[in-house]
Design a protein around this motif. Structure first.
Motif, PDB file in Angstrom:
ATOM      1  N   GLN A  97       0.862  -1.181   0.000  1.00  0.00           N
ATOM      2  CA  GLN A  97       0.000   0.000   0.000  1.00  0.00           C
ATOM      3  C   GLN A  97       0.897   1.229   0.000  1.00  0.00           C
ATOM      4  O   GLN A  97       1.662   1.459   0.937  1.00  0.00           O
ATOM      5  N   ALA A  98       0.841   2.010  -1.065  1.00  0.00           N
ATOM      6  CA  ALA A  98       1.704   3.181  -1.191  1.00  0.00           C
ATOM      7  C   ALA A  98       1.042   4.200  -2.103  1.00  0.00           C
ATOM      8  O   ALA A  98       0.339   3.845  -3.056  1.00  0.00           O
ATOM      9  N   ASN A  99       1.266   5.469  -1.811  1.00  0.00           N
ATOM     10  CA  ASN A  99       0.723   6.570  -2.602  1.00  0.00           C
ATOM     11  C   ASN A  99       1.756   6.981  -3.648  1.00  0.00           C
ATOM     12  O   ASN A  99       2.835   7.461  -3.295  1.00  0.00           O
ATOM     13  N   PRO A 100       1.463   6.814  -4.937  1.00  0.00           N
ATOM     14  CA  PRO A 100       2.447   7.153  -5.973  1.00  0.00           C
ATOM     15  C   PRO A 100       2.750   8.641  -6.071  1.00  0.00           C
ATOM     16  O   PRO A 100       3.689   9.028  -6.763  1.00  0.00           O
ATOM     17  N   LEU A 101       1.984   9.472  -5.379  1.00  0.00           N
ATOM     18  CA  LEU A 101       2.270  10.906  -5.355  1.00  0.00           C
ATOM     19  C   LEU A 101       3.147  11.290  -4.171  1.00  0.00           C
ATOM     20  O   LEU A 101       3.582  12.441  -4.077  1.00  0.00           O
ATOM     21  N   ASP A 102       3.427  10.335  -3.296  1.00  0.00           N
ATOM     22  CA  ASP A 102       4.261  10.584  -2.127  1.00  0.00           C
ATOM     23  C   ASP A 102       5.642   9.981  -2.386  1.00  0.00           C
ATOM     24  O   ASP A 102       5.824   8.758  -2.333  1.00  0.00           O
ATOM     25  N   LEU A 103       6.632  10.821  -2.666  1.00  0.00           N
ATOM     26  CA  LEU A 103       7.947  10.333  -3.050  1.00  0.00           C
ATOM     27  C   LEU A 103       8.628   9.585  -1.910  1.00  0.00           C
ATOM     28  O   LEU A 103       9.407   8.652  -2.153  1.00  0.00           O
ATOM     29  N   ASP A 104       8.362   9.961  -0.667  1.00  0.00           N
ATOM     30  CA  ASP A 104       8.941   9.250   0.469  1.00  0.00           C
ATOM     31  C   ASP A 104       8.402   7.821   0.545  1.00  0.00           C
ATOM     32  O   ASP A 104       9.155   6.872   0.783  1.00  0.00           O
ATOM     33  N   GLU A 105       7.094   7.671   0.345  1.00  0.00           N
ATOM     34  CA  GLU A 105       6.502   6.339   0.358  1.00  0.00           C
ATOM     35  C   GLU A 105       7.073   5.485  -0.772  1.00  0.00           C
ATOM     36  O   GLU A 105       7.329   4.292  -0.596  1.00  0.00           O
ATOM     37  N   PHE A 106       7.272   6.106  -1.922  1.00  0.00           N
ATOM     38  CA  PHE A 106       7.807   5.356  -3.065  1.00  0.00           C
ATOM     39  C   PHE A 106       9.269   4.984  -2.837  1.00  0.00           C
ATOM     40  O   PHE A 106       9.712   3.914  -3.250  1.00  0.00           O
ATOM     41  N   SER A 107      10.017   5.850  -2.187  1.00  0.00           N
ATOM     42  CA  SER A 107      11.408   5.526  -1.869  1.00  0.00           C
ATOM     43  C   SER A 107      11.474   4.323  -0.934  1.00  0.00           C
ATOM     44  O   SER A 107      12.302   3.417  -1.114  1.00  0.00           O
ATOM     45  N   ASN A 108      10.585   4.290   0.057  1.00  0.00           N
ATOM     46  CA  ASN A 108      10.519   3.146   0.964  1.00  0.00           C
ATOM     47  C   ASN A 108      10.117   1.878   0.221  1.00  0.00           C
ATOM     48  O   ASN A 108      10.627   0.782   0.497  1.00  0.00           O
ATOM     49  N   LEU A 109       9.191   2.035  -0.733  1.00  0.00           N
ATOM     50  CA  LEU A 109       8.743   0.901  -1.541  1.00  0.00           C
ATOM     51  C   LEU A 109       9.912   0.313  -2.336  1.00  0.00           C
ATOM     52  O   LEU A 109      10.095  -0.916  -2.375  1.00  0.00           O
ATOM     53  N   ILE A 110      10.700   1.170  -2.952  1.00  0.00           N
ATOM     54  CA  ILE A 110      11.842   0.715  -3.736  1.00  0.00           C
ATOM     55  C   ILE A 110      12.805  -0.087  -2.847  1.00  0.00           C
ATOM     56  O   ILE A 110      13.313  -1.146  -3.242  1.00  0.00           O
ATOM     57  N   GLU A 111      13.059   0.404  -1.660  1.00  0.00           N
ATOM     58  CA  GLU A 111      13.976  -0.280  -0.762  1.00  0.00           C
ATOM     59  C   GLU A 111      13.454  -1.662  -0.379  1.00  0.00           C
ATOM     60  O   GLU A 111      14.228  -2.617  -0.257  1.00  0.00           O
ATOM     61  N   GLU A 112      12.130  -1.785  -0.194  1.00  0.00           N
ATOM     62  CA  GLU A 112      11.550  -3.088   0.136  1.00  0.00           C
ATOM     63  C   GLU A 112      11.694  -4.057  -1.035  1.00  0.00           C
ATOM     64  O   GLU A 112      12.016  -5.241  -0.848  1.00  0.00           O
ATOM     65  N   ILE A 113      11.466  -3.563  -2.251  1.00  0.00           N
ATOM     66  CA  ILE A 113      11.576  -4.420  -3.432  1.00  0.00           C
ATOM     67  C   ILE A 113      13.033  -4.828  -3.661  1.00  0.00           C
ATOM     68  O   ILE A 113      13.316  -5.978  -4.031  1.00  0.00           O
ATOM     69  N   LYS A 114      13.968  -3.931  -3.409  1.00  0.00           N
ATOM     70  CA  LYS A 114      15.394  -4.235  -3.599  1.00  0.00           C
ATOM     71  C   LYS A 114      15.884  -5.309  -2.634  1.00  0.00           C
ATOM     72  O   LYS A 114      16.903  -5.953  -2.879  1.00  0.00           O
ATOM     73  N   LYS A 115      15.152  -5.527  -1.542  1.00  0.00           N
ATOM     74  CA  LYS A 115      15.502  -6.618  -0.628  1.00  0.00           C
ATOM     75  C   LYS A 115      15.210  -7.971  -1.273  1.00  0.00           C
ATOM     76  O   LYS A 115      15.756  -9.003  -0.865  1.00  0.00           O
ATOM     77  N   ILE A 116      14.325  -7.959  -2.285  1.00  0.00           N
ATOM     78  CA  ILE A 116      13.911  -9.196  -2.948  1.00  0.00           C
ATOM     79  C   ILE A 116      14.632  -9.387  -4.278  1.00  0.00           C
ATOM     80  O   ILE A 116      15.032 -10.503  -4.630  1.00  0.00           O
ATOM     81  N   THR A 117      14.796  -8.297  -5.040  1.00  0.00           N
ATOM     82  CA  THR A 117      15.430  -8.384  -6.359  1.00  0.00           C
ATOM     83  C   THR A 117      16.161  -7.079  -6.675  1.00  0.00           C
ATOM     84  O   THR A 117      15.664  -6.000  -6.342  1.00  0.00           O
ATOM     85  N   PRO A 118      17.319  -7.170  -7.342  1.00  0.00           N
ATOM     86  CA  PRO A 118      18.040  -5.955  -7.725  1.00  0.00           C
ATOM     87  C   PRO A 118      17.542  -5.349  -9.031  1.00  0.00           C
ATOM     88  O   PRO A 118      17.997  -4.275  -9.437  1.00  0.00           O
ATOM     89  N   PHE A 119      16.620  -6.044  -9.695  1.00  0.00           N
ATOM     90  CA  PHE A 119      16.110  -5.562 -10.989  1.00  0.00           C
ATOM     91  C   PHE A 119      14.632  -5.924 -11.121  1.00  0.00           C
ATOM     92  O   PHE A 119      14.115  -6.785 -10.408  1.00  0.00           O
TER      93      PHE A 119
END
Length: 248
Positions: free
Chosen positions: A58-80
Motif C-alpha cells: 500500500q503506497a501513494n504514488p504521489l508521495d515520493l517518500d513512500e515510493f522511496s521506501n517501496l523501492i527499498e523493500e523491493i530491492k531486498k527481494i530483487t536488484p532488478f
C-alpha cells in the motif's frame, strides 16, 4: 497463454494500480505466467490474490517518500525488475472546463499523470538492471476524442501518450515503452457512487462494432502481450482497445 519470461531467470513485474479491476486481472494473469508480481496501490487490498509470487504494497504514488521506501523493500527481494505497469487514473469532478477549479483539475491530473511520472522516475534504475524490460502506461480513448466533462482526465491521459513516446526514445533499446488506450471498460470508473452507469450502455454498445463494453481481462491481456517477448519490436505505440468504437 502468453508467456513473458525472457530467459531462465525469474521475471519481476511491478503493477501500480493493482487494486483496480484491470490491475487485479493483470496480476492474476502474470501469476499464471509464473511471473513474480509486486502489486502497488494507494488503497488497502480489497481482494486476496493467492500466490507465493505475489506481494502487495500500500503506497501513494504521489508521495515520493513512500515510493522511496517501496523501492527499498523491493530491492531486498530483487536488484532488478523486468516490467512496470502504470494503471493509476481517476476523475474527481465531472464538470465543464470553465466550471472546474484549479484544485479540482490538479486532483485528477496528478493521480492520472503525475503518478506515472513518479513511478517511472523511481523504477527506471531497476528496469535498467534487467537484460530487457518493458513499461506499459495507461492512457484512455478519451485522450483522443473530446468529450464534455472529462477535460482534466482526458488531458492527463493525453500527456501519458506524449510522455511514453518520449520515454520510448530515451530508454531504447533496452527498455520498451508503450501505452494502452481503452474505451469503456466494466470497472468502477464507469459507475456513479449510487451504482448507476455514467452513460447509456445500450446506446454505447450500438455504436461499437464488436457490440460490447470491454471486460477488464480484455485490457489486461493486451498489457500482458506488451510485456512479453512477442512484443519485442513494439515501442512508442498507443494500442487502442475499444471494440472498434474509434478506428485510428
Amino acid at each position: 497463454m502468453i508467456r513473458i519470461k525472457y530467459n531462465s531467470k525469474d521475471t519481476f513485474v511491478v503493477v501500480i494500480g493493482a487494486n483496480s479491476g484491470i490491475g487485479m486481472s493483470l496480476c492474476k494473469q502474470l501469476l499464471e505466467s509464473n511471473v513474480i508480481v509486486f502489486g502497488v496501490d494507494i488503497q488497502e487490498k480489497t481482494e486476496t490474490i493467492i500466490g507465493e509470487n505475489y506481494t502487495y504494497f500500500q503506497a501513494n504514488p504521489l508521495d515520493l517518500d513512500e515510493f522511496s521506501n517501496l523501492i527499498e523493500e523491493i530491492k531486498k527481494i530483487t536488484p532488478f525488475i523486468n516490467g512496470l505497469v502504470n494503471l493509476s487514473g481517476t476523475i474527481h469532478n465531472f464538470k465543464l472546463i470553465e466550471e472546474t477549479s484549479l484544485e479540482e483539475w490538479n486532483q485528477t491530473y496528478d493521480i492520472s499523470f503525475k503518478s506515472s511520472f513518479n513511478s517511472v522516475k523511481a523504477f527506471v534504475p531497476l528496469l535498467k538492471k534487467a537484460e530487457r524490460a518493458s513499461i506499459v502506461n495507461m492512457s484512455s480513448g478519451l485522450a483522443f476524442a473530446g468529450q464534455r466533462n472529462y477535460g482534466s482526465y482526458a488531458t492527463a491521459k493525453n500527456a501519458i501518450v506524449s510522455f511514453s513516446r518520449t520515454l520510448a526514445t530515451e530508454l531504447a533499446p533496452s527498455i520498451r515503452v508503450n501505452t494502452v488506450a481503452p474505451g469503456a471498460v466494466d470497472t468502477n470508473f464507469i459507475y456513479t457512487e449510487d451504482g448507476s452507469m455514467r452513460f447509456d450502455k445500450d446506446t454505447y454498445e450500438k455504436i461499437v462494432p464488436l457490440g460490447t463494453i470491454a471486460k477488464p481481462k480484455e485490457i489486461s491481456q493486451v498489457i500482458l502481450f506488451l510485456l512479453s517477448e512477442g512484443a519485442s519490436h513494439i515501442t512508442g505505440q498507443s494500442i487502442h482497445i475499444n471494440g472498434g468504437a474509434m478506428m485510428l
